[in-house]
Design a protein around this motif. Structure first.
Motif, PDB file in Angstrom:
ATOM      1  N   UNK A 123       0.812  -1.035  -0.252  1.00 10.80           N
ATOM      2  CA  UNK A 123      -0.062  -0.027   0.109  1.00 10.80           C
ATOM      3  C   UNK A 123       0.786   1.302  -0.013  1.00 10.80           C
ATOM      4  N   UNK A 124       1.984   1.295   0.726  1.00 13.86           N
ATOM      5  CA  UNK A 124       2.722   2.240   0.894  1.00 13.86           C
ATOM      6  C   UNK A 124       3.534   2.487  -0.501  1.00 13.86           C
ATOM      7  N   UNK A 125       3.832   1.703  -1.437  1.00 17.61           N
ATOM      8  CA  UNK A 125       4.400   1.742  -2.572  1.00 17.61           C
ATOM      9  C   UNK A 125       3.357   2.144  -3.741  1.00 17.61           C
ATOM     10  N   UNK A 126       2.121   1.746  -3.638  1.00 15.52           N
ATOM     11  CA  UNK A 126       1.171   2.550  -4.201  1.00 15.52           C
ATOM     12  C   UNK A 126       0.989   4.105  -4.101  1.00 15.52           C
ATOM     13  N   UNK A 127       0.931   4.653  -2.793  1.00 12.04           N
ATOM     14  CA  UNK A 127       1.044   5.938  -2.396  1.00 12.04           C
ATOM     15  C   UNK A 127       2.098   6.684  -2.978  1.00 12.04           C
ATOM     16  N   UNK A 128       3.379   6.168  -2.782  1.00 12.26           N
ATOM     17  CA  UNK A 128       4.652   6.919  -3.191  1.00 12.26           C
ATOM     18  C   UNK A 128       5.132   6.932  -4.593  1.00 12.26           C
ATOM     19  N   UNK A 129       4.420   5.865  -5.588  1.00 13.63           N
ATOM     20  CA  UNK A 129       4.832   5.764  -6.757  1.00 13.63           C
ATOM     21  C   UNK A 129       4.576   7.131  -7.626  1.00 13.63           C
ATOM     22  N   UNK A 130       5.233   7.394  -8.608  1.00 15.56           N
ATOM     23  CA  UNK A 130       4.974   8.751  -9.435  1.00 15.56           C
ATOM     24  C   UNK A 130       4.551   8.141 -10.916  1.00 15.56           C
ATOM     25  N   UNK A 131       3.142   8.277 -10.857  1.00 16.25           N
ATOM     26  CA  UNK A 131       2.489   7.561 -11.925  1.00 16.25           C
ATOM     27  C   UNK A 131       3.054   8.063 -13.586  1.00 16.25           C
ATOM     28  N   UNK A 132       2.868   7.458 -14.550  1.00 18.40           N
ATOM     29  CA  UNK A 132       3.100   8.089 -15.848  1.00 18.40           C
ATOM     30  C   UNK A 132       2.124   7.997 -16.674  1.00 18.40           C
ATOM     31  N   UNK A 133       2.057   8.862 -17.558  1.00 15.05           N
ATOM     32  CA  UNK A 133       1.180   9.018 -18.658  1.00 15.05           C
ATOM     33  C   UNK A 133       1.252   8.139 -19.805  1.00 15.05           C
ATOM     34  N   UNK A 134       0.162   8.286 -20.620  1.00 19.86           N
ATOM     35  CA  UNK A 134       0.163   7.293 -21.781  1.00 19.86           C
ATOM     36  C   UNK A 134       1.174   7.407 -22.530  1.00 19.86           C
ATOM     37  N   UNK A 135       2.093   8.461 -22.576  1.00 24.39           N
ATOM     38  CA  UNK A 135       3.245   8.431 -23.166  1.00 24.39           C
ATOM     39  C   UNK A 135       4.471   8.115 -22.578  1.00 24.39           C
ATOM     40  N   UNK A 136       4.381   7.536 -21.388  1.00 27.05           N
ATOM     41  CA  UNK A 136       5.243   7.077 -20.264  1.00 27.05           C
ATOM     42  C   UNK A 136       6.159   8.295 -19.709  1.00 27.05           C
ATOM     43  N   UNK A 137       5.452   9.552 -19.760  1.00 32.37           N
ATOM     44  CA  UNK A 137       6.243  10.640 -18.831  1.00 32.37           C
ATOM     45  C   UNK A 137       5.679  10.506 -17.334  1.00 32.37           C
ATOM     46  N   UNK A 138       6.641  10.834 -16.427  1.00 29.82           N
ATOM     47  CA  UNK A 138       6.169  10.955 -15.113  1.00 29.82           C
ATOM     48  C   UNK A 138       5.323  12.188 -14.927  1.00 29.82           C
ATOM     49  N   UNK A 139       4.449  11.714 -14.062  1.00 29.81           N
ATOM     50  CA  UNK A 139       3.632  12.954 -13.582  1.00 29.81           C
ATOM     51  C   UNK A 139       3.524  13.118 -12.089  1.00 29.81           C
ATOM     52  N   UNK A 140       4.432  13.953 -11.692  1.00 29.59           N
ATOM     53  CA  UNK A 140       4.642  14.110 -10.284  1.00 29.59           C
ATOM     54  C   UNK A 140       3.416  14.489  -9.404  1.00 29.59           C
ATOM     55  N   UNK A 141       2.743  15.271 -10.074  1.00 29.65           N
ATOM     56  CA  UNK A 141       1.495  16.089  -9.414  1.00 29.65           C
ATOM     57  C   UNK A 141       0.293  15.043  -8.987  1.00 29.65           C
ATOM     58  N   UNK A 142       0.627  13.719  -9.542  1.00 35.40           N
ATOM     59  CA  UNK A 142      -0.537  12.551  -9.317  1.00 35.40           C
ATOM     60  C   UNK A 142      -0.050  11.791  -8.226  1.00 35.40           C
ATOM     61  N   UNK A 143       1.159  11.883  -7.702  1.00 33.32           N
ATOM     62  CA  UNK A 143       1.660  11.146  -6.619  1.00 33.32           C
ATOM     63  C   UNK A 143       0.790  11.289  -5.389  1.00 33.32           C
ATOM     64  N   UNK A 144       0.402  10.374  -4.787  1.00 31.50           N
ATOM     65  CA  UNK A 144      -0.691  10.537  -3.758  1.00 31.50           C
ATOM     66  C   UNK A 144       0.266  10.883  -2.387  1.00 31.50           C
ATOM     67  N   UNK A 145       1.408  10.714  -2.167  1.00 33.66           N
ATOM     68  CA  UNK A 145       2.233  10.987  -1.060  1.00 33.66           C
ATOM     69  C   UNK A 145       3.690  10.531  -1.179  1.00 33.66           C
TER      70      UNK A 145
END
Length: 248
Positions: free
Chosen positions: A84-106
């Protein structure tokens, strides 16, 4: 809910998009000294103000991701808390594979702050889980492999890595990479098999990796959680590619 109430526990986790079973009851919290709500189908909880941060998410009051993680310390196992912690701190990527830091939950610091906020039920498990949380695992299945690999004595991999060719062209993004041994480990969900576009994309990516000298190890849940052969498979590849275990 009353204006001062908020989603809590498993209900908050589901509302935030985390992979946690919802439980049988809707969990609704209040900050002390307010009285916990009572209603059919509702589990009311009263939380000390210093142990919960409340935010608005999709127009609903809820505990934030880090507080939600901490509130589940008494219900989840240490391994489940790491996932669960891993899910919270992961930095998501968009469809192009770019990191989207603003979507990180914590962040890991956020998790550390809620652990340090004070005694609570499950604090021991939270303290055990916190140092095992990493940025880069995108699913509980990936967390399971990462923890098993560490227990099995494998070298620590880099997580969520962009692989480039010698000219700097991006070839793909891989979950686990052992760069010293040019080995990439892919944890594949069922969509890699059932989605034709994804299947063709995978074939092209792995061919490009091979052309650059990478060996790709493809694992599924059957390897990680079924026959538990994942660590042995990766170990064999790393040994063949020059890894020398510390005890050898």
């Amino acid at each position: 809910m009353r204006p001062h109430a908020f989603l809590a526990g498993r209900t908050a986790a589901v509302h935030l998009g985390l992979s946690v079973g919802p439980g049988a009851l809707l969990e609704v919290g209040v900050l002390a000294p307010n009285r916990a709500p009572r209603a059919r189908g509702v589990r009311g909880v009263k939380v000390a103000p210093h142990l919960a941060n409340v935010i608005m998410h999709d127009e609903v009051r809820t505990t934030d991701a880090a507080s939600t993680w901490a509130m589940l310390g008494a219900e989840l196992t240490t391994r489940e808390l790491v996932a669960l912690g891993d899910q919270i701190v992961r930095v998501p990527r968009d469809r192009r594979g770019d990191l989207v830091p603003r979507q990180q939950l914590g962040t890991i610091d956020d998790l550390g702050n809620v652990v340090a906020a004070g005694r609570r039920r499950g604090i021991g498990r939270l303290q055990e889980a916190l140092p095992l949380v990493r940025v880069g695992s995108a699913s509980p299945l990936e967390t399971d492999f990462r923890l098993d690999a560490a227990t099995g004595g494998l070298p620590a991999p880099e997580l969520d890595v962009e692989i480039h060719d010698r000219n700097g062209t991006l070839l793909g993004i891989t979950e686990f990479v052992f760069p010293q041994f040019r080995t990439a480990v892919e944890i594949e969900g069922d969509h890699h098999r059932t989605d034709r576009t994804q299947w063709n994309r995978d074939i092209d990516k792995y061919a490009a990796y091979a052309a650059e000298g990478w060996e790709v190890v493809r694992l599924t849940s059957a390897h990680v959680r079924g026959n538990r052969s994942a660590v042995g498979i990766v170990r064999s590849v790393l040994l063949r590619r020059g890894w020398m275990p510390a005890h050898s």
